[in-house]
Write an enzyme that holds these catalytic residues in place. Structure first.
Site, PDB file in Angstrom:
ATOM      1  N   HIS A  42     -85.839  57.436 -86.971  1.00  0.00           N
ATOM      2  CA  HIS A  42     -86.681  57.944 -85.731  1.00  0.00           C
ATOM      3  C   HIS A  42     -86.392  59.305 -85.800  1.00  0.00           C
ATOM      4  O   HIS A  42     -85.868  59.928 -86.420  1.00  0.00           O
ATOM      5  CB  HIS A  42     -85.006  57.642 -84.808  1.00  0.00           C
ATOM      6  CG  HIS A  42     -84.624  56.444 -84.464  1.00  0.00           C
ATOM      7  ND1 HIS A  42     -83.901  55.233 -84.336  1.00  0.00           N
ATOM      8  CD2 HIS A  42     -85.107  55.907 -83.431  1.00  0.00           C
ATOM      9  CE1 HIS A  42     -84.516  54.767 -84.069  1.00  0.00           C
ATOM     10  NE2 HIS A  42     -85.185  54.440 -82.851  1.00  0.00           N
ATOM     11  N   ASP A  51     -77.042  45.725 -81.817  1.00  0.00           N
ATOM     12  CA  ASP A  51     -77.298  46.850 -81.999  1.00  0.00           C
ATOM     13  C   ASP A  51     -77.119  47.529 -80.415  1.00  0.00           C
ATOM     14  O   ASP A  51     -77.716  48.908 -80.744  1.00  0.00           O
ATOM     15  CB  ASP A  51     -78.697  47.250 -82.915  1.00  0.00           C
ATOM     16  CG  ASP A  51     -79.205  46.504 -84.214  1.00  0.00           C
ATOM     17  OD1 ASP A  51     -78.066  47.857 -84.683  1.00  0.00           O
ATOM     18  OD2 ASP A  51     -79.803  46.490 -84.001  1.00  0.00           O
ATOM     19  N   CYS A  59     -76.698  58.786 -80.981  1.00  0.00           N
ATOM     20  CA  CYS A  59     -77.115  57.221 -80.612  1.00  0.00           C
ATOM     21  C   CYS A  59     -76.037  56.210 -80.300  1.00  0.00           C
ATOM     22  O   CYS A  59     -76.415  55.590 -79.637  1.00  0.00           O
ATOM     23  CB  CYS A  59     -77.888  56.442 -81.964  1.00  0.00           C
ATOM     24  SG  CYS A  59     -76.732  56.182 -83.710  1.00  0.00           S
ATOM     25  N   ARG A 119     -90.820  53.004 -84.001  1.00  0.00           N
ATOM     26  CA  ARG A 119     -90.364  51.948 -83.167  1.00  0.00           C
ATOM     27  C   ARG A 119     -90.917  52.968 -81.650  1.00  0.00           C
ATOM     28  O   ARG A 119     -91.200  52.166 -80.403  1.00  0.00           O
ATOM     29  CB  ARG A 119     -88.838  52.759 -82.766  1.00  0.00           C
ATOM     30  CG  ARG A 119     -88.043  51.931 -84.224  1.00  0.00           C
ATOM     31  CD  ARG A 119     -87.517  50.379 -83.301  1.00  0.00           C
ATOM     32  NE  ARG A 119     -87.553  50.290 -84.937  1.00  0.00           N
ATOM     33  CZ  ARG A 119     -85.222  49.779 -85.373  1.00  0.00           C
ATOM     34  NH1 ARG A 119     -85.119  50.729 -83.969  1.00  0.00           N
ATOM     35  NH2 ARG A 119     -85.319  49.823 -86.588  1.00  0.00           N
TER      36      ARG A 119
HETATM   37  C1  CIR Z   1     -81.654  50.259 -85.133  1.00  0.00           C
HETATM   38  O1  CIR Z   1     -82.370  49.447 -85.800  1.00  0.00           O
HETATM   39  O2  CIR Z   1     -81.858  50.554 -84.731  1.00  0.00           O
HETATM   40  C2  CIR Z   1     -79.938  50.212 -85.243  1.00  0.00           C
HETATM   41  N1  CIR Z   1     -79.723  49.680 -86.798  1.00  0.00           N
HETATM   42  C3  CIR Z   1     -79.546  51.625 -85.859  1.00  0.00           C
HETATM   43  C4  CIR Z   1     -80.315  52.776 -84.050  1.00  0.00           C
HETATM   44  C5  CIR Z   1     -79.645  54.247 -84.566  1.00  0.00           C
HETATM   45  N2  CIR Z   1     -80.167  54.889 -83.382  1.00  0.00           N
HETATM   46  C6  CIR Z   1     -80.895  56.004 -83.151  1.00  0.00           C
HETATM   47  O3  CIR Z   1     -80.478  56.638 -84.391  1.00  0.00           O
HETATM   48  N3  CIR Z   1     -81.442  56.927 -82.533  1.00  0.00           N
END
Ligand code: CIR
Length: 263
Positions: free
Chosen positions: A169, A67, A256, A138
């Site tokens: 998030h 990721d 992200c 998270r």
């Molecule tokens: C995760 O689950 O951490 C990643 N697959 C996706 C992260 C996306 N991050 C974000 O929207 N800030």
């Protein structure tokens, strides 16, 4: 305080998708990302940020971290300062340390989050004056407390939010349009967390478009959300659409995949 410091950026930092992104985290499996297509879409994302006038550095892919293309979760940049965060998913623990040397090379000041708490960058929305930090699966209280101390010392106010459980998030469901306007899903806005700001609501059937990003004069939204595009254009924003279908398979929006800052 400089007006527009939350969306006027001279630079951005991105990281190429790794081949291991096929194993990236996802809440529901809607298919495995096609890595060639992901790379193509990522290159277009970088190109469009460059079109706003920002200089973009693209870091090499990090194969041990599926990721790691979602670089925003590992750090927060405020002006010339970077804060190295502690992403909360076990498979992402090492991403922050892997990113830190690049931040040291780039930013004037690098601060590392202290303690054992967790914060994902996706839980942070920055405006000119406020740093919103969402508690989520998270991001925990210890992380919020440690980050709050740092951002207050940099001259920002902190707003702590309880992100509704249905939202991965905090910023999955919102994005900054300008210094006084936030784009948000109805679900998130209904918590009252944006009091004092103008809120533009994402059309109910297009709430997946909520994670937009404003960079310089452009507002980036995912393609496939025509009502959102019309709504934003009616409010005089210059909209750029991006097809990020492969990132979306990994629960990712637009914010992200870059760290945005000004040197
Ligand atoms: C995760 O689950 O951490 C990643 N697959 C996706 C992260 C996306 N991050 C974000 O929207 N800030």
């Amino acid at each position: 305080m400089t007006t527009g410091r939350s969306f006027i950026f001279s630079h951005a930092l991105c990281r190429k998708p790794s081949n291991s992104a096929v194993s990236g985290l996802r809440a529901i499996d809607t298919g495995t990302p096609d890595i060639d297509l992901f790379n193509k879409q990522h290159a277009e994302y970088v190109q469009q940020i460059r079109s706003t006038g920002a200089k973009v550095a693209v870091l090499d892919a990090l194969e041990p971290y599926p990721d790691s293309v979602f670089i925003e979760d590992a750090a927060l940049c405020l002006g010339r300062t970077a804060i190295v965060l502690r992403p909360g998913a076990p498979s992402r623990f090492g991403e922050a340390a892997a990113l830190a040397p690049s931040l040291q090379d780039t930013m004037r000041e690098v601060i590392t989050l202290s303690g054992a708490g967790f914060v994902d960058g996706g839980d942070i929305l920055t405006t000119d004056d406020d740093v919103f930090i969402g508690l989520s699966a998270r991001t925990n209280q210890e992380g919020v407390d440690a980050l709050s101390k740092i951002v207050k010392s940099l001259g920002y106010r902190v707003r702590q939010i309880n992100t509704p459980e249905s939202i991965l998030h905090f910023k999955t469901d919102c994005g900054l349009l300008d210094e006084k306007t936030i784009f948000s899903s109805e679900t998130l806005a209904a918590t009252g967390c944006f009091e004092g700001y103008q809120v533009l609501l994402a059309p109910e059937e297009e709430k997946a478009a909520a994670n937009l990003i404003r960079i310089n004069d452009a507002v980036f939204i995912n393609s496939g959300y025509p009502k959102t595009q019309t709504l934003l254009e009616e409010h005089n924003y210059k909209v750029v659409t991006l097809d990020m279908s492969e990132a979306a398979k990994l629960d990712a929006g637009l914010s992200c995949m870059s760290l945005r800052f000004s040197l």
